[in-house]
Design an enzyme around this catalytic site. Structure first.
Site, PDB file in Angstrom:
ATOM      1  N   HIS A   1       8.963   0.518  -6.120  1.00  0.00           N
ATOM      2  CA  HIS A   1       9.455   0.647  -7.495  1.00  0.00           C
ATOM      3  C   HIS A   1       8.540   1.543  -8.326  1.00  0.00           C
ATOM      4  O   HIS A   1       8.992   2.195  -9.267  1.00  0.00           O
ATOM      5  CB  HIS A   1       9.590  -0.726  -8.139  1.00  0.00           C
ATOM      6  CG  HIS A   1      10.499  -1.646  -7.379  1.00  0.00           C
ATOM      7  ND1 HIS A   1      10.500  -3.008  -7.548  1.00  0.00           N
ATOM      8  CD2 HIS A   1      11.437  -1.377  -6.443  1.00  0.00           C
ATOM      9  CE1 HIS A   1      11.401  -3.549  -6.740  1.00  0.00           C
ATOM     10  NE2 HIS A   1      11.978  -2.575  -6.057  1.00  0.00           N
TER      11      HIS A   1
ATOM     12  N   HIS B   1      20.339  -0.893  -6.583  1.00  0.00           N
ATOM     13  CA  HIS B   1      18.929  -1.161  -6.320  1.00  0.00           C
ATOM     14  C   HIS B   1      18.518  -0.639  -4.948  1.00  0.00           C
ATOM     15  O   HIS B   1      17.387  -0.165  -4.772  1.00  0.00           O
ATOM     16  CB  HIS B   1      18.624  -2.661  -6.405  1.00  0.00           C
ATOM     17  CG  HIS B   1      17.174  -2.955  -6.185  1.00  0.00           C
ATOM     18  ND1 HIS B   1      16.225  -2.823  -7.175  1.00  0.00           N
ATOM     19  CD2 HIS B   1      16.491  -3.318  -5.069  1.00  0.00           C
ATOM     20  CE1 HIS B   1      15.031  -3.102  -6.686  1.00  0.00           C
ATOM     21  NE2 HIS B   1      15.170  -3.404  -5.398  1.00  0.00           N
TER      22      HIS B   1
ATOM     23  N   ASP C   1      15.450   1.828  -4.080  1.00  0.00           N
ATOM     24  CA  ASP C   1      14.480   1.686  -2.990  1.00  0.00           C
ATOM     25  C   ASP C   1      14.424   2.941  -2.127  1.00  0.00           C
ATOM     26  O   ASP C   1      13.342   3.371  -1.702  1.00  0.00           O
ATOM     27  CB  ASP C   1      14.848   0.486  -2.119  1.00  0.00           C
ATOM     28  CG  ASP C   1      14.476  -0.850  -2.748  1.00  0.00           C
ATOM     29  OD1 ASP C   1      13.711  -0.859  -3.721  1.00  0.00           O
ATOM     30  OD2 ASP C   1      14.961  -1.880  -2.243  1.00  0.00           O
TER      31      ASP C   1
ATOM     32  N   HIS D   1      13.840  -0.826   4.071  1.00  0.00           N
ATOM     33  CA  HIS D   1      12.643   0.004   3.923  1.00  0.00           C
ATOM     34  C   HIS D   1      12.203   0.651   5.234  1.00  0.00           C
ATOM     35  O   HIS D   1      11.836   1.838   5.257  1.00  0.00           O
ATOM     36  CB  HIS D   1      11.496  -0.838   3.348  1.00  0.00           C
ATOM     37  CG  HIS D   1      11.758  -1.338   1.971  1.00  0.00           C
ATOM     38  ND1 HIS D   1      11.901  -0.500   0.892  1.00  0.00           N
ATOM     39  CD2 HIS D   1      11.920  -2.597   1.484  1.00  0.00           C
ATOM     40  CE1 HIS D   1      12.128  -1.207  -0.197  1.00  0.00           C
ATOM     41  NE2 HIS D   1      12.147  -2.488   0.132  1.00  0.00           N
TER      42      HIS D   1
END
Length: 309
Positions: free
Chosen positions: A82, A242, A246, A269
């Site tokens: 973030h 969101h 990411d 991720h």
């Protein structure tokens, strides 16, 4: 040349953000400092002996669940996505991020508090161009369960598309979101979109002794009625947004601007970083020294292959 490259940016003055880490619960102070041309994004652990520097690169990627972490020697920084999304989203290319602990503050589960601090500090142009990497052929990582596909963007835009689908029985409804990158779109459409999880996942983390200071008001916790507990969604597709946030944060590990369309299906991720690694090997690198004209740079397929990194 103006269509292919832009100038680099850094901060006009330092910015400070304080909060606690969602996983550890520890308080942390983050200081964003201006940095010289071409230095990129780096974290500095000011609480450790000799204040070790951790560059934002795939070589420093350190695997931790549900977050992006970096390590250099014994020094780590965790849940950086973030922070880096805020920097990339505002096209701040060179910045020294000084921290007095390992885990970045979770704040409201988004990038918007970091963005507000950075905008208040101000952004200045630096006398050098920002390199780009251009996708010229389709690239895919992952498997049938989760994947990312990069493909050429023939109008020169950078697009991110995320398809989220955890199944009909999951409290989080299937949703998709398409984002065309520019700082204005980032501020209006993406920076405020928050971390999310199901109540079952939240209960499991609490049972493991994690997230004890986090409440449903910090993140979106979805119950059986498919609505956030003690909270409301900012957008109907906030969860997919969101995930794009990411992706932006994780793609910062490339140290460049990207030109292409990046489509993700249930990725996270680890897959984001795997995609960056592959893109660094399979894309065309462009800087001001290579660009005399659009036609001479992209003349033949053979030239593209020679120019690829």
């Amino acid at each position: 040349m103006s269509e292919l490259v832009r100038m680099q940016h850094t901060l006009a003055k330092p910015a400070i953000v304080e909060g606690f880490g969602f996983w550890s619960g520890q308080d942390i102070r983050v200081e964003f400092h201006p940095a010289r041309v071409g230095s990129g994004l780096v974290f500095v652990r000011v609480d450790l002996p000799n204040q070790p520097v951790i560059p934002v690169t795939p070589d420093c990627h350190h695997i931790k669940p549900r977050q992006t972490s970096l390590a250099c020697g014994d020094a780590q920084v965790n849940m950086i996505e973030h922070v880096t999304a805020a920097l990339v989203g505002l096209q701040i290319d060179n910045c020294e991020v000084r921290v007095n602990g390992a885990e970045m503050p979770g704040l409201d589960g988004s990038s918007q508090i970091f963005v507000a601090a950075l905008l208040k500090a101000g952004i200045i142009t630096q006398p050098a161009t920002r390199p780009k990497r251009v996708v010229y052929k389709k690239i895919r990582v992952g498997d049938d369960q989760s994947w990312i596909e990069a493909k050429p963007s023939y109008n020169g835009e950078t697009k991110f598309v995320y398809h989220l689908d955890y199944g009909n029985d999951n409290p989080i409804e299937p949703q998709s979101y398409r984002f065309v990158f520019c700082p204005e779109n980032f501020i209006l459409q993406l920076m405020s979109c928050r971390t999310f999880l199901t109540k079952a996942e939240a209960d499991q983390l609490l049972a493991m002794g994690l997230g004890s200071r986090v409440s449903p008001r910090n993140v979106l916790v979805f119950g059986e009625n498919r609505q956030p507990i003690d909270n409301t969604k900012l957008f109907p597709d906030e969860c997919a947004r969101h995930k794009v946030l990411d992706m932006l944060g994780d793609f910062s590990l490339g140290g460049c601007d990207w030109v292409g369309e990046f489509v993700a299906w249930r990725s996270g991720h680890l897959l984001n970083v795997e995609c960056v690694r592959k893109l660094l090997k399979k894309t065309v690198f462009i800087d001001s020294n290579m660009v005399e004209s659009h036609t001479s740079t992209f003349k033949t397929k053979k030239e593209l292959q020679v120019a690829s990194g």
